[in-house]
Scaffold this motif. Structure first.
Motif, PDB file in Angstrom:
ATOM      1  N   MET A  39       0.842  -1.198   0.000  1.00 13.62           N
ATOM      2  CA  MET A  39       0.000   0.000   0.000  1.00 13.62           C
ATOM      3  C   MET A  39       0.882   1.255   0.000  1.00 13.62           C
ATOM      4  N   LEU A  40       1.856   1.288   0.896  1.00 11.41           N
ATOM      5  CA  LEU A  40       2.714   2.472   0.990  1.00 11.41           C
ATOM      6  C   LEU A  40       3.585   2.641  -0.250  1.00 11.41           C
ATOM      7  N   ALA A  41       4.044   1.536  -0.844  1.00 12.61           N
ATOM      8  CA  ALA A  41       4.852   1.618  -2.067  1.00 12.61           C
ATOM      9  C   ALA A  41       4.023   2.185  -3.220  1.00 12.61           C
ATOM     10  N   LEU A  42       2.761   1.765  -3.320  1.00  9.13           N
ATOM     11  CA  LEU A  42       1.904   2.270  -4.396  1.00  9.13           C
ATOM     12  C   LEU A  42       1.577   3.753  -4.210  1.00  9.13           C
ATOM     13  N   VAL A  43       1.425   4.181  -2.966  1.00  8.59           N
ATOM     14  CA  VAL A  43       1.210   5.613  -2.706  1.00  8.59           C
ATOM     15  C   VAL A  43       2.489   6.392  -3.036  1.00  8.59           C
ATOM     16  N   PRO A  76       2.804   5.240 -11.988  1.00  5.71           N
ATOM     17  CA  PRO A  76       2.185   4.783 -10.735  1.00  5.71           C
ATOM     18  C   PRO A  76       0.809   4.159 -10.950  1.00  5.71           C
ATOM     19  N   PHE A  77       0.015   4.739 -11.833  1.00  7.54           N
ATOM     20  CA  PHE A  77      -1.319   4.190 -12.085  1.00  7.54           C
ATOM     21  C   PHE A  77      -1.236   2.880 -12.858  1.00  7.54           C
ATOM     22  N   ALA A  78      -0.228   2.764 -13.720  1.00  8.39           N
ATOM     23  CA  ALA A  78      -0.016   1.487 -14.407  1.00  8.39           C
ATOM     24  C   ALA A  78       0.314   0.403 -13.381  1.00  8.39           C
ATOM     25  N   ALA A  79       1.116   0.748 -12.385  1.00 10.09           N
ATOM     26  CA  ALA A  79       1.441  -0.206 -11.315  1.00 10.09           C
ATOM     27  C   ALA A  79       0.178  -0.580 -10.542  1.00 10.09           C
ATOM     28  N   TRP A  80      -0.671   0.393 -10.261  1.00  9.52           N
ATOM     29  CA  TRP A  80      -1.931   0.112  -9.569  1.00  9.52           C
ATOM     30  C   TRP A  80      -2.761  -0.894 -10.367  1.00  9.52           C
ATOM     31  N   VAL A  81      -2.859  -0.668 -11.687  1.00  6.04           N
ATOM     32  CA  VAL A  81      -3.663  -1.545 -12.536  1.00  6.04           C
ATOM     33  C   VAL A  81      -3.062  -2.946 -12.574  1.00  6.04           C
ATOM     34  N   VAL A  82      -1.741  -3.046 -12.648  1.00  7.02           N
ATOM     35  CA  VAL A  82      -1.094  -4.367 -12.632  1.00  7.02           C
ATOM     36  C   VAL A  82      -1.444  -5.095 -11.335  1.00  7.02           C
ATOM     37  N   VAL A  83      -1.335  -4.408 -10.219  1.00  4.24           N
ATOM     38  CA  VAL A  83      -1.677  -5.019  -8.928  1.00  4.24           C
ATOM     39  C   VAL A  83      -3.160  -5.415  -8.927  1.00  4.24           C
ATOM     40  N   ALA A  84      -4.007  -4.557  -9.462  1.00  7.19           N
ATOM     41  CA  ALA A  84      -5.446  -4.857  -9.506  1.00  7.19           C
ATOM     42  C   ALA A  84      -5.733  -6.110 -10.328  1.00  7.19           C
ATOM     43  N   LEU A  85      -4.996  -6.296 -11.409  1.00 13.54           N
ATOM     44  CA  LEU A  85      -5.226  -7.438 -12.287  1.00 13.54           C
ATOM     45  C   LEU A  85      -4.626  -8.729 -11.762  1.00 13.54           C
ATOM     46  N   VAL A  86      -3.505  -8.629 -11.061  1.00 13.25           N
ATOM     47  CA  VAL A  86      -2.753  -9.813 -10.656  1.00 13.25           C
ATOM     48  C   VAL A  86      -3.102 -10.304  -9.261  1.00 13.25           C
ATOM     49  N   ARG A  87      -3.393  -9.406  -8.361  1.00  9.36           N
ATOM     50  CA  ARG A  87      -3.527  -9.752  -6.956  1.00  9.36           C
ATOM     51  C   ARG A  87      -4.969 -10.072  -6.582  1.00  9.36           C
ATOM     52  N   GLY A  88      -5.187 -11.235  -6.036  1.00  9.52           N
ATOM     53  CA  GLY A  88      -6.504 -11.601  -5.541  1.00  9.52           C
ATOM     54  C   GLY A  88      -6.751 -10.967  -4.177  1.00  9.52           C
ATOM     55  N   THR A  89      -7.996 -10.625  -3.905  1.00  9.89           N
ATOM     56  CA  THR A  89      -8.365 -10.001  -2.638  1.00  9.89           C
ATOM     57  C   THR A  89      -9.842 -10.264  -2.366  1.00  9.89           C
ATOM     58  N   ARG A  90     -10.227 -10.183  -1.121  1.00  9.40           N
ATOM     59  CA  ARG A  90     -11.639 -10.361  -0.765  1.00  9.40           C
ATOM     60  C   ARG A  90     -12.445  -9.097  -1.004  1.00  9.40           C
ATOM     61  N   ARG A  91     -11.800  -7.962  -1.001  1.00  9.00           N
ATOM     62  CA  ARG A  91     -12.510  -6.683  -1.164  1.00  9.00           C
ATOM     63  C   ARG A  91     -11.727  -5.754  -2.094  1.00  9.00           C
ATOM     64  N   PRO A  92     -11.732  -6.065  -3.384  1.00 11.56           N
ATOM     65  CA  PRO A  92     -10.903  -5.315  -4.331  1.00 11.56           C
ATOM     66  C   PRO A  92     -11.245  -3.838  -4.419  1.00 11.56           C
ATOM     67  N   PHE A  93     -12.521  -3.495  -4.424  1.00 11.17           N
ATOM     68  CA  PHE A  93     -12.880  -2.086  -4.563  1.00 11.17           C
ATOM     69  C   PHE A  93     -12.409  -1.288  -3.354  1.00 11.17           C
ATOM     70  N   LEU A  94     -12.656  -1.806  -2.162  1.00  8.39           N
ATOM     71  CA  LEU A  94     -12.254  -1.092  -0.944  1.00  8.39           C
ATOM     72  C   LEU A  94     -10.735  -0.940  -0.860  1.00  8.39           C
ATOM     73  N   ASP A  95      -9.996  -1.987  -1.253  1.00  2.26           N
ATOM     74  CA  ASP A  95      -8.528  -1.897  -1.225  1.00  2.26           C
ATOM     75  C   ASP A  95      -8.041  -0.676  -2.007  1.00  2.26           C
ATOM     76  N   PHE A  96      -8.584  -0.503  -3.203  1.00  3.94           N
ATOM     77  CA  PHE A  96      -8.114   0.591  -4.047  1.00  3.94           C
ATOM     78  C   PHE A  96      -8.745   1.927  -3.690  1.00  3.94           C
ATOM     79  N   LEU A  97      -9.922   1.906  -3.097  1.00  3.90           N
ATOM     80  CA  LEU A  97     -10.493   3.157  -2.614  1.00  3.90           C
ATOM     81  C   LEU A  97      -9.645   3.708  -1.460  1.00  3.90           C
TER      82      LEU A  97
END
Length: 165
Positions: free
Chosen positions: A23-27, A57-78
């Motif tokens: 989270m901190l690296a993406l910020v 940075p946004f490309a990195a966010w999208v890569v993480v969004a596409l690759v990383r599984g999560t229980r709450r994807p929308f909240l993670d990125f919000l």
């Protein structure tokens, strides 16, 4: 190694399934453009370097969004977007009077907003307005990538892929 960082069982950032470090690296990835633009070192929309600093940075966010599984994807990125917005807000406020930063050349919409205030309150109005813009940029970016992450999660489920972690 990359999969370890993306799906680590390390301590999670509050309200998310994302590890604190990720989270901190993406910020932090978005800070160089903000700082360099506020200091007048890299003018907005001036060069390939600016666009790389702005979009990577946004490309990195999208890569993480596409690759990383999560229980709450929308909240993670919000939450990520809220933190990014706060980072923009803090950098802009700290560098307000430095170089060609926002304090010297605020957006026209901010100036028009502040014009409706008594002169003693105009600078505060400018700062509040630009802080609101920073938060909207952060939250909007987070929401947009959150939708991408949610769609990726649905796609993984439909094709019987990995479960959320």
């Amino acid at each position: 190694m990359t999969a370890d960082i993306l799906n680590s069982t390390a301590r999670r950032f509050p309200a998310t399934d994302m590890p604190v470090g990720l989270m901190l690296a993406l910020v932090a990835a978005g800070l160089p453009r903000t700082v360099l633009a506020d200091l007048g070192i890299v003018a907005p929309e001036s060069s390939l370097l600016y666009y790389v600093l702005a979009l990577a940075p946004f490309a990195a966010w999208v890569v993480v969004a596409l690759v990383r599984g999560t229980r709450r994807p929308f909240l993670d990125f919000l939450v990520l977007g809220a933190l990014y917005g706060l980072s923009l807000l803090i950098v802009h406020q700290v560098l307000w009077d430095v170089g060609p930063s926002l304090g010297h050349s605020p957006p026209e919409s901010a100036v028009a907003f502040a014009a409706g205030f008594d002169p003693a309150w105009r600078e505060l109005a400018l700062r509040v307005y630009t802080s609101g813009i920073a938060m909207m940029i952060g939250l909007g970016s987070g929401a947009a990538v959150g939708v991408v992450a949610w769609c990726a999660q649905v796609w993984r489920r439909l094709r019987g892929g990995r479960s959320a972690r």
